[in-house]
Scaffold this motif. Structure first.
Motif, mmCIF file in Angstrom:
data_model
loop_
_atom_site.group_PDB
_atom_site.id
_atom_site.type_symbol
_atom_site.label_atom_id
_atom_site.label_comp_id
_atom_site.label_asym_id
_atom_site.label_seq_id
_atom_site.Cartn_x
_atom_site.Cartn_y
_atom_site.Cartn_z
ATOM 1 N N ILE A 160 1.864 0.460 0.765
ATOM 2 C CA ILE A 160 1.474 1.466 1.752
ATOM 3 C C ILE A 160 1.617 2.827 1.077
ATOM 4 O O ILE A 160 2.652 3.128 0.474
ATOM 5 C CB ILE A 160 2.360 1.435 3.014
ATOM 6 C CG1 ILE A 160 2.349 0.068 3.672
ATOM 7 C CG2 ILE A 160 1.894 2.495 4.007
ATOM 8 C CD1 ILE A 160 3.250 -0.024 4.885
ATOM 9 N N ASP B 138 7.484 -7.708 1.706
ATOM 10 C CA ASP B 138 6.531 -8.813 1.546
ATOM 11 C C ASP B 138 5.481 -8.509 0.470
ATOM 12 O O ASP B 138 4.551 -9.273 0.266
ATOM 13 C CB ASP B 138 5.856 -9.162 2.873
ATOM 14 C CG ASP B 138 4.923 -8.083 3.389
ATOM 15 O OD1 ASP B 138 4.759 -7.029 2.728
ATOM 16 O OD2 ASP B 138 4.349 -8.285 4.480
ATOM 17 N N LEU C 73 6.237 -0.367 -1.671
ATOM 18 C CA LEU C 73 5.964 -1.776 -1.423
ATOM 19 C C LEU C 73 6.924 -2.268 -0.358
ATOM 20 O O LEU C 73 8.146 -2.103 -0.487
ATOM 21 C CB LEU C 73 6.165 -2.603 -2.695
ATOM 22 C CG LEU C 73 5.211 -2.351 -3.844
ATOM 23 C CD1 LEU C 73 5.621 -3.195 -5.050
ATOM 24 C CD2 LEU C 73 3.783 -2.659 -3.446
ATOM 25 N N THR D 205 3.434 -5.830 0.409
ATOM 26 C CA THR D 205 2.331 -5.011 0.912
ATOM 27 C C THR D 205 2.512 -3.557 0.486
ATOM 28 O O THR D 205 3.552 -2.958 0.763
ATOM 29 C CB THR D 205 2.273 -5.070 2.451
ATOM 30 O OG1 THR D 205 2.151 -6.426 2.854
ATOM 31 C CG2 THR D 205 1.112 -4.254 2.991
#
Length: 71
Positions: A25, A21, A18, A23
């Motif tokens: 991946i 922010d 993570l 997000t």
């Protein structure tokens, strides 16, 4: 770039991180192997290297290296 380990499967050596922010991946075995790690636990701070895939708004990030964040 820094991130937090989120998932990791020791059999496939794949997982996800993570970004700060939130997000997520994913990374694959070659990215994990490039960092020289043997194990990764969720919650560990890691350093990642990424490259962009695609162009424009559809640009995605692909992790090329995962290693532990050291101070």
């Amino acid at each position: 770039m820094q991130a937090t380990a989120y998932t990791y499967d020791s059999d496939s050596r794949c997982g996800s991180v993570l970004l700060d922010d939130g997000t997520p991946i994913s990374f694959d075995a070659p990215a994990f192997d490039a960092g020289g790690l043997r194990l990764l636990r969720p919650g560990q701070r890691v350093r990642i290297e990424v490259e962009s895939e695609g162009e424009g708004e559809g640009t995605a990030l692909r992790i090329t290296l995962v290693t532990l964040q050291t101070l």
